[in-house]
Motif scaffolding. Structure first.
Motif, short mmCIF file in Angstrom:
data_model
loop_
_atom_site.label_atom_id
_atom_site.label_comp_id
_atom_site.label_asym_id
_atom_site.label_seq_id
_atom_site.Cartn_x
_atom_site.Cartn_y
_atom_site.Cartn_z
N GLN A 19 -12.82 2.23 -3.67
CA GLN A 19 -12.50 0.84 -3.36
C GLN A 19 -13.61 0.14 -2.58
O GLN A 19 -14.19 0.73 -1.67
CB GLN A 19 -11.20 0.80 -2.53
CG GLN A 19 -10.77 -0.59 -2.10
CD GLN A 19 -10.43 -1.49 -3.28
OE1 GLN A 19 -9.70 -1.09 -4.18
NE2 GLN A 19 -10.96 -2.70 -3.28
N ASN A 41 -8.95 -5.72 1.75
CA ASN A 41 -9.06 -5.47 0.32
C ASN A 41 -9.08 -6.84 -0.36
O ASN A 41 -8.07 -7.55 -0.35
CB ASN A 41 -7.88 -4.65 -0.18
CG ASN A 41 -7.97 -4.30 -1.66
OD1 ASN A 41 -8.48 -5.09 -2.46
ND2 ASN A 41 -7.49 -3.14 -2.02
N GLN A 78 -8.94 -7.82 -3.30
CA GLN A 78 -8.08 -7.98 -4.47
C GLN A 78 -6.61 -8.16 -4.10
O GLN A 78 -5.88 -8.89 -4.76
CB GLN A 78 -8.23 -6.76 -5.40
CG GLN A 78 -9.65 -6.52 -5.89
CD GLN A 78 -10.21 -7.67 -6.71
OE1 GLN A 78 -9.45 -8.40 -7.37
NE2 GLN A 78 -11.52 -7.84 -6.69
N THR A 79 -6.18 -7.49 -3.02
CA THR A 79 -4.76 -7.49 -2.67
C THR A 79 -4.45 -8.19 -1.35
O THR A 79 -3.28 -8.40 -1.02
CB THR A 79 -4.25 -6.05 -2.55
OG1 THR A 79 -4.91 -5.41 -1.44
CG2 THR A 79 -4.53 -5.26 -3.82
N GLU A 120 -4.70 -6.88 1.44
CA GLU A 120 -4.30 -5.84 2.38
C GLU A 120 -5.39 -5.69 3.45
O GLU A 120 -6.58 -5.78 3.15
CB GLU A 120 -4.14 -4.52 1.64
CG GLU A 120 -3.94 -3.30 2.52
CD GLU A 120 -4.11 -1.99 1.78
OE1 GLU A 120 -4.01 -0.93 2.42
OE2 GLU A 120 -4.36 -2.03 0.55
N ARG A 127 1.43 -11.67 1.35
CA ARG A 127 0.14 -11.25 0.79
C ARG A 127 0.19 -11.23 -0.73
O ARG A 127 -0.72 -11.74 -1.41
CB ARG A 127 -0.24 -9.86 1.31
CG ARG A 127 -0.47 -9.77 2.80
CD ARG A 127 -0.61 -8.31 3.19
NE ARG A 127 0.50 -7.52 2.67
CZ ARG A 127 0.51 -6.19 2.59
NH1 ARG A 127 -0.54 -5.50 2.97
NH2 ARG A 127 1.57 -5.55 2.12
N GLU A 128 1.26 -10.64 -1.29
CA GLU A 128 1.37 -10.55 -2.74
C GLU A 128 1.58 -11.92 -3.36
O GLU A 128 1.06 -12.23 -4.43
CB GLU A 128 2.53 -9.63 -3.11
CG GLU A 128 2.31 -8.18 -2.70
CD GLU A 128 3.51 -7.30 -3.03
OE1 GLU A 128 4.49 -7.83 -3.59
OE2 GLU A 128 3.46 -6.11 -2.71
N ASP A 135 -1.82 -13.61 -3.20
CA ASP A 135 -2.74 -12.86 -4.05
C ASP A 135 -2.50 -13.17 -5.52
O ASP A 135 -3.42 -13.51 -6.27
CB ASP A 135 -2.56 -11.35 -3.77
CG ASP A 135 -3.18 -10.47 -4.84
OD1 ASP A 135 -4.27 -10.83 -5.33
OD2 ASP A 135 -2.59 -9.44 -5.18
N GLU A 136 -1.24 -13.08 -5.95
CA GLU A 136 -0.93 -13.29 -7.37
C GLU A 136 -1.15 -14.74 -7.79
O GLU A 136 -1.48 -15.02 -8.93
CB GLU A 136 0.50 -12.85 -7.66
CG GLU A 136 0.70 -11.35 -7.55
CD GLU A 136 2.11 -10.91 -7.87
OE1 GLU A 136 2.78 -11.61 -8.65
OE2 GLU A 136 2.54 -9.87 -7.33
N GLU A 154 -4.93 -14.90 -8.71
CA GLU A 154 -5.51 -14.02 -9.71
C GLU A 154 -5.94 -14.85 -10.92
O GLU A 154 -5.19 -15.69 -11.40
CB GLU A 154 -4.51 -12.95 -10.15
CG GLU A 154 -4.33 -11.85 -9.14
CD GLU A 154 -3.40 -10.76 -9.66
OE1 GLU A 154 -3.45 -9.67 -9.10
OE2 GLU A 154 -2.66 -11.04 -10.62
#
Length: 327
Positions: free
Chosen positions: A41, A61, A63-64, A66, A316-317, A320-321, A324
């Motif tokens: 990662q 992170n 991408q996420t 996190e 966070r999700e 994040d989504e 994307e």
């Protein structure tokens, strides 16, 4: 007897598994950007500090969204300026969210990201813990756990915490940490500044963090240090006290690597949540109207919750989504 010992062991393990390490001898806590790699990662470094003569990074992170604290020796690192880091990670959801927040920086109130997943049925709940002499309004957390425990556990909630609240509400903070350790709730900790100063008479352009003489480095970094010393993990999110900011302040916050989070549903002000809303209530005991409205909202969605048609989303999700793909 063996069964009781095993049960006790499992309980202790469960409590420890959700716990964040406490860093109580922090030195040289500073903003530090770079690319960090530990197979498989890639991470973005946003802070560096020492504790008991060991060096640590606060990593994201990209991408996420996190975050985590880790020993700096575990990583191959390339130091970068803030602009270099933003450019290097520019295609990631993390940097897209930062740019989105910056694009909404002109507003004096509620700058930043106001909504998460518009296509989902449900909300992201954020509760602010501003300085207060009143105890934590625990109804929020017991009610969401009881309502969602059969369909969603741990239940995600994002808490915007101030340094002054943390340092004057030790019992309440311990209670929240215990709920998280038991996997009843999952908390995303949002930086809400250290002092959260407010004037009843000053205009907005000179109020909250816009008050003349405000030391923004102290307000941001001292709060993060207190989070770490209390065993809390800082997230990449920041909420402006009073939701008040100006363009310069927004860019100051994004230069810390933090994403300003607003709201499109402050319940105490009568704003109604929609699908994907980032909902705001105050959990510090100062806003019972908003808490009551949230509890009524839960009760009205009981059947949808039971059928998994109305859920609480991890902030966070959700963010994040939303970012994307695209630019």
């Amino acid at each position: 007897m063996k069964f009781r010992l095993l049960t006790l062991f499992l309980l202790l393990y469960t409590l420890q598994a959700g716990a964040q390490a406490r860093y109580t001898q922090i030195k040289d806590y500073k903003v530090y950007f770079g690319w960090a790699h530990h197979a498989p990662q890639d991470w973005m470094v946003i802070r560096k500090f020492t504790d008991r003569n060991k060096s640590y990074y606060l990593l994201v992170n990209p991408q996420t969204l996190e975050t985590k604290i880790d020993d700096s020796s575990f990583y191959q690192v390339k130091p970068m300026s803030v602009d270099e880091a933003k450019n290097y990670f520019r295609t990631t959801p993390y940097q897209k969210a930062l740019r989105k927040a910056e694009s909404a920086s002109i507003m004096i109130q509620d700058a930043g990201i106001e909504r998460g997943l518009p296509k989902e049925t449900g909300i992201s709940l954020t509760a602010d813990l501003c300085p207060s002499h009143k105890p934590l309004d625990r109804r929020i957390f017991t009610d969401i756990f009881n309502e969602f425990k059969k369909v969603e556990q741990p239940v995600p909630v994002a808490l915007s915490v101030t340094g002054l609240w943390m340092n004057t509400h030790h019992a309440d903070l311990a209670w929240l940490k215990e709920m998280q350790a038991k996997h009843e709730i999952y908390i995303t900790w949002i930086n809400h500044s250290y002092n959260h100063r407010v004037s009843k008479s000053a205009p907005l352009k000179e109020n909250f963090l816009l008050e003349p003489g405000t030391n923004i480095n102290y307000e941001v970094l001292e709060t993060e240090k207190d989070m770490l010393s209390n065993g809390l993990l800082p997230s990449v999110f920041f909420r402006f006290p009073g939701l008040v900011s100006d363009q310069k302040l927004v860019f100051s916050i994004t230069d810390f690597g933090l994403i300003p989070i607003g709201t499109d549903a402050w319940l105490a002000k009568g704003q109604k949540p929609q699908a994907g809303s980032i909902v705001l209530i105050h959990g510090n005991g100062n806003e019972p109207v908003g808490v009551n409205d949230f509890i009524k909202l839960l009760q009205s969605e009981t059947k949808s919750i039971a059928n998994k048609q109305w859920l609480l989303y991890d902030l966070r999700e959700s963010v994040d989504e939303e970012f994307e793909g695209g630019n």
